[in-house]
Scaffold this motif. Structure first.
Motif, PDB file in Angstrom:
ATOM      1  N   ASN A  88      29.518  67.268  47.335  1.00  0.00           N
ATOM      2  CA  ASN A  88      30.215  68.555  47.494  1.00  0.00           C
ATOM      3  C   ASN A  88      30.295  69.357  46.198  1.00  0.00           C
ATOM      4  O   ASN A  88      31.250  70.115  45.983  1.00  0.00           O
ATOM      5  CB  ASN A  88      31.624  68.341  48.060  1.00  0.00           C
ATOM      6  N   ASN A  89      29.334  69.141  45.312  1.00  0.00           N
ATOM      7  CA  ASN A  89      29.283  69.881  44.046  1.00  0.00           C
ATOM      8  C   ASN A  89      30.570  69.724  43.240  1.00  0.00           C
ATOM      9  O   ASN A  89      31.026  70.655  42.565  1.00  0.00           O
ATOM     10  CB  ASN A  89      28.999  71.369  44.295  1.00  0.00           C
ATOM     11  N   ASP A  90      31.155  68.539  43.301  1.00  0.00           N
ATOM     12  CA  ASP A  90      32.443  68.265  42.635  1.00  0.00           C
ATOM     13  C   ASP A  90      32.290  66.988  41.804  1.00  0.00           C
ATOM     14  O   ASP A  90      32.160  65.889  42.346  1.00  0.00           O
ATOM     15  CB  ASP A  90      33.541  68.092  43.688  1.00  0.00           C
ATOM     16  N   ALA A  91      32.320  67.139  40.484  1.00  0.00           N
ATOM     17  CA  ALA A  91      32.120  65.995  39.589  1.00  0.00           C
ATOM     18  C   ALA A  91      33.290  65.028  39.594  1.00  0.00           C
ATOM     19  O   ALA A  91      33.193  63.941  39.009  1.00  0.00           O
ATOM     20  CB  ALA A  91      31.862  66.489  38.162  1.00  0.00           C
ATOM     21  N   SER A  92      34.411  65.390  40.242  1.00  0.00           N
ATOM     22  CA  SER A  92      35.549  64.463  40.308  1.00  0.00           C
ATOM     23  C   SER A  92      35.438  63.509  41.494  1.00  0.00           C
ATOM     24  O   SER A  92      36.298  62.650  41.678  1.00  0.00           O
ATOM     25  CB  SER A  92      36.863  65.235  40.393  1.00  0.00           C
ATOM     26  N   ASN A  93      34.411  63.651  42.308  1.00  0.00           N
ATOM     27  CA  ASN A  93      34.165  62.709  43.405  1.00  0.00           C
ATOM     28  C   ASN A  93      33.291  61.567  42.892  1.00  0.00           C
ATOM     29  O   ASN A  93      32.162  61.797  42.459  1.00  0.00           O
ATOM     30  CB  ASN A  93      33.452  63.415  44.563  1.00  0.00           C
ATOM     31  N   TYR A  94      33.805  60.347  42.946  1.00  0.00           N
ATOM     32  CA  TYR A  94      33.087  59.210  42.360  1.00  0.00           C
ATOM     33  C   TYR A  94      32.521  58.235  43.385  1.00  0.00           C
ATOM     34  O   TYR A  94      31.364  57.842  43.300  1.00  0.00           O
ATOM     35  CB  TYR A  94      34.004  58.451  41.394  1.00  0.00           C
ATOM     36  N   PHE A  95      33.351  57.786  44.339  1.00  0.00           N
ATOM     37  CA  PHE A  95      32.930  56.731  45.252  1.00  0.00           C
ATOM     38  C   PHE A  95      33.297  57.071  46.688  1.00  0.00           C
ATOM     39  O   PHE A  95      34.403  57.558  46.959  1.00  0.00           O
ATOM     40  CB  PHE A  95      33.610  55.400  44.900  1.00  0.00           C
ATOM     41  N   GLY A  96      32.385  56.784  47.610  1.00  0.00           N
ATOM     42  CA  GLY A  96      32.666  56.848  49.034  1.00  0.00           C
ATOM     43  C   GLY A  96      32.659  55.449  49.611  1.00  0.00           C
ATOM     44  O   GLY A  96      31.585  54.866  49.803  1.00  0.00           O
ATOM     45  N   PRO A  97      33.835  54.842  49.872  1.00  0.00           N
ATOM     46  CA  PRO A  97      33.861  53.489  50.436  1.00  0.00           C
ATOM     47  C   PRO A  97      33.560  53.529  51.928  1.00  0.00           C
ATOM     48  O   PRO A  97      33.787  54.538  52.600  1.00  0.00           O
ATOM     49  CB  PRO A  97      35.310  53.048  50.188  1.00  0.00           C
ATOM     50  N   ASN A  98      33.038  52.430  52.444  1.00  0.00           N
ATOM     51  CA  ASN A  98      32.940  52.341  53.899  1.00  0.00           C
ATOM     52  C   ASN A  98      34.234  51.753  54.453  1.00  0.00           C
ATOM     53  O   ASN A  98      35.134  51.341  53.699  1.00  0.00           O
ATOM     54  CB  ASN A  98      31.696  51.567  54.341  1.00  0.00           C
ATOM     55  N   GLU A  99      34.324  51.711  55.774  1.00  0.00           N
ATOM     56  CA  GLU A  99      35.548  51.221  56.412  1.00  0.00           C
ATOM     57  C   GLU A  99      35.866  49.802  55.969  1.00  0.00           C
ATOM     58  O   GLU A  99      37.021  49.479  55.631  1.00  0.00           O
ATOM     59  CB  GLU A  99      35.389  51.277  57.932  1.00  0.00           C
ATOM     60  N   ALA A 100      34.855  48.953  55.934  1.00  0.00           N
ATOM     61  CA  ALA A 100      35.073  47.556  55.551  1.00  0.00           C
ATOM     62  C   ALA A 100      35.582  47.440  54.122  1.00  0.00           C
ATOM     63  O   ALA A 100      36.410  46.573  53.812  1.00  0.00           O
ATOM     64  CB  ALA A 100      33.772  46.767  55.718  1.00  0.00           C
ATOM     65  N   ALA A 101      35.126  48.325  53.228  1.00  0.00           N
ATOM     66  CA  ALA A 101      35.561  48.261  51.838  1.00  0.00           C
ATOM     67  C   ALA A 101      37.016  48.655  51.690  1.00  0.00           C
ATOM     68  O   ALA A 101      37.771  48.031  50.926  1.00  0.00           O
ATOM     69  CB  ALA A 101      34.680  49.168  50.969  1.00  0.00           C
ATOM     70  N   VAL A 102      37.441  49.701  52.392  1.00  0.00           N
ATOM     71  CA  VAL A 102      38.848  50.115  52.307  1.00  0.00           C
ATOM     72  C   VAL A 102      39.750  48.985  52.787  1.00  0.00           C
ATOM     73  O   VAL A 102      40.747  48.638  52.131  1.00  0.00           O
ATOM     74  CB  VAL A 102      39.098  51.402  53.121  1.00  0.00           C
ATOM     75  N   ILE A 103      39.397  48.393  53.917  1.00  0.00           N
ATOM     76  CA  ILE A 103      40.220  47.304  54.464  1.00  0.00           C
ATOM     77  C   ILE A 103      40.237  46.116  53.510  1.00  0.00           C
ATOM     78  O   ILE A 103      41.302  45.548  53.209  1.00  0.00           O
ATOM     79  CB  ILE A 103      39.693  46.892  55.847  1.00  0.00           C
ATOM     80  N   ALA A 104      39.072  45.730  52.997  1.00  0.00           N
ATOM     81  CA  ALA A 104      38.993  44.570  52.101  1.00  0.00           C
ATOM     82  C   ALA A 104      39.746  44.809  50.800  1.00  0.00           C
ATOM     83  O   ALA A 104      40.439  43.904  50.294  1.00  0.00           O
ATOM     84  CB  ALA A 104      37.530  44.236  51.816  1.00  0.00           C
ATOM     85  N   MET A 105      39.625  46.008  50.225  1.00  0.00           N
ATOM     86  CA  MET A 105      40.329  46.300  48.974  1.00  0.00           C
ATOM     87  C   MET A 105      41.841  46.304  49.183  1.00  0.00           C
ATOM     88  O   MET A 105      42.600  45.802  48.329  1.00  0.00           O
ATOM     89  CB  MET A 105      39.866  47.639  48.400  1.00  0.00           C
ATOM     90  N   CYS A 106      42.302  46.853  50.303  1.00  0.00           N
ATOM     91  CA  CYS A 106      43.742  46.858  50.572  1.00  0.00           C
ATOM     92  C   CYS A 106      44.282  45.437  50.681  1.00  0.00           C
ATOM     93  O   CYS A 106      45.351  45.106  50.135  1.00  0.00           O
ATOM     94  CB  CYS A 106      44.037  47.640  51.847  1.00  0.00           C
ATOM     95  N   ARG A 107      43.552  44.584  51.344  1.00  0.00           N
ATOM     96  CA  ARG A 107      43.985  43.186  51.448  1.00  0.00           C
ATOM     97  C   ARG A 107      43.912  42.477  50.100  1.00  0.00           C
ATOM     98  O   ARG A 107      44.756  41.644  49.769  1.00  0.00           O
ATOM     99  CB  ARG A 107      43.132  42.471  52.487  1.00  0.00           C
ATOM    100  N   GLU A 108      42.901  42.826  49.318  1.00  0.00           N
ATOM    101  CA  GLU A 108      42.735  42.202  47.999  1.00  0.00           C
ATOM    102  C   GLU A 108      43.919  42.481  47.097  1.00  0.00           C
ATOM    103  O   GLU A 108      44.317  41.627  46.285  1.00  0.00           O
ATOM    104  CB  GLU A 108      41.442  42.729  47.354  1.00  0.00           C
ATOM    105  N   VAL A 109      44.519  43.679  47.209  1.00  0.00           N
ATOM    106  CA  VAL A 109      45.629  44.040  46.311  1.00  0.00           C
ATOM    107  C   VAL A 109      46.988  43.673  46.884  1.00  0.00           C
ATOM    108  O   VAL A 109      48.010  43.927  46.252  1.00  0.00           O
ATOM    109  CB  VAL A 109      45.593  45.545  45.961  1.00  0.00           C
ATOM    110  N   GLY A 110      47.015  43.074  48.076  1.00  0.00           N
ATOM    111  CA  GLY A 110      48.265  42.515  48.558  1.00  0.00           C
ATOM    112  C   GLY A 110      48.869  43.127  49.802  1.00  0.00           C
ATOM    113  O   GLY A 110      49.958  42.720  50.222  1.00  0.00           O
ATOM    114  N   PHE A 111      48.203  44.091  50.427  1.00  0.00           N
ATOM    115  CA  PHE A 111      48.698  44.579  51.719  1.00  0.00           C
ATOM    116  C   PHE A 111      48.410  43.509  52.779  1.00  0.00           C
ATOM    117  O   PHE A 111      47.331  42.912  52.799  1.00  0.00           O
ATOM    118  CB  PHE A 111      48.024  45.892  52.107  1.00  0.00           C
ATOM    119  N   SER A 112      49.355  43.292  53.659  1.00  0.00           N
ATOM    120  CA  SER A 112      49.209  42.209  54.638  1.00  0.00           C
ATOM    121  C   SER A 112      48.455  42.635  55.881  1.00  0.00           C
ATOM    122  O   SER A 112      47.846  41.803  56.566  1.00  0.00           O
ATOM    123  CB  SER A 112      50.591  41.679  55.047  1.00  0.00           C
TER     124      SER A 112
END
Length: 289
Positions: A245-269
């Motif tokens: 989107n022509n925006d240098a502040s956009n770094y990463f686009g996670p997929n659904e599995a990554a968002v879920i896995a990262m949330c669990r990794e940091v302690g969400f149940s």
């Protein structure tokens, strides 16, 4: 000595002061250790309880004491004088002409209709639509935090939030800090944390989600750009330069599995996908403690 923010707020309340703004004191330290609290003495009744054509004082310039008087008659003109991201209904037929269809996003994130007794932290608040909406839904305390969209120029100068805050006679607290500076030992924890449109701007997405977990007592609402949805394993797509989107502040686009896995990794149940399709390549998750 370190003093929890709630102790400062209690002291201000005991002294009959109304909190206006909290900002980091860069002359002392910028890593969440030193803050300046701006408060106003309540005389008779709070000016923000005023209605009708009674003036409301609004700081419209950063880093000075200039104030502009808002009245019902002048509000429309002031709203049209600046750019907006959020579309906020300010009452009396006046709405901010934001580029973001914020009411549509509100319907997608599945906030409770009644937040009575709940505390809310809105991370990356920008013009403040979601902060003010949580206040409207009777949250007991709402803190709007930002720095990236409040310390810049034009649409990112923080003036939209200040104008809407005054026009709505809002009690939402303004906290000018970066995500990195948020600290539960200083700022406390909250029943609901809103993390909307921020994750894909993070150089360290896992660290940002860990920060949200540390601030959250019940639910963190995550709205984010997603990518690589055809990949079954947790994965993120990196956007070098301004390729998204022509925006240098956009770094990463996670997929659904990554968002879920990262949330669990940091302690969400528990992590629930509450909306997959309200916009292409955007999803909403509720991460529960």
């Amino acid at each position: 000595h370190s003093v929890p923010q709630h102790a400062v707020l209690n002291l201000l309340d005991d002294e009959g002061m109304r909190l206006l703004e909290v900002i980091p004191d860069a002359s002392i330290g910028i890593h969440g250790l030193s803050y300046l609290y701006y408060a106003r003495k309540i005389i008779g009744h709070d000016v923000q309880q005023s209605t009708g054509s009674v003036p409301v004082k609004l700081p419209i310039k950063k880093d000075n004491d200039v104030e502009q008087t808002l009245t019902d008659n002048g509000l429309e003109q002031m709203v049209q004088s600046r750019p907006w991201f959020h579309r906020i209904d300010l009452g009396n037929g006046v709405s901010t002409p934001g580029s973001d269809d914020t009411p549509h996003k509100l319907s997608a994130i599945a906030l409770p209709s009644d937040l009575s007794g709940k505390t809310v932290l809105d991370v990356g608040a920008w013009d403040g639509f979601f902060s003010f909406e949580c206040e409207r839904r009777r949250a007991s305390r709402v803190v709007a935090s930002d720095s990236y969209c409040w310390d810049g120029d034009g649409i990112q100068d923080g003036g939209g939030f200040r104008m809407a805050h005054a026009a709505l006679n809002s009690q939402v607290e303004r906290l000018n800090v970066s995500v990195e500076q948020l600290d539960p030992a200083i700022h406390g924890t909250f029943d609901y944390v809103l993390f909307l449109g921020v994750l894909y701007h993070a150089r360290d997405p896992l660290g940002y989600l860990a920060k949200m977990r540390s601030l959250c007592r019940e639910v963190t609402v995550i709205e984010t750009w997603v990518d690589g949805l055809e990949i079954e394993r947790p994965a993120m797509i990196f956007y070098p330069g301004a390729t998204l989107n022509n925006d240098a502040s956009n770094y990463f686009g996670p997929n659904e599995a990554a968002v879920i896995a990262m949330c669990r990794e940091v302690g969400f149940s528990e992590v629930e996908v509450v909306n997959r399709h309200y916009y292409p390549n955007r999803m909403v998750f509720h991460a529960r403690v």
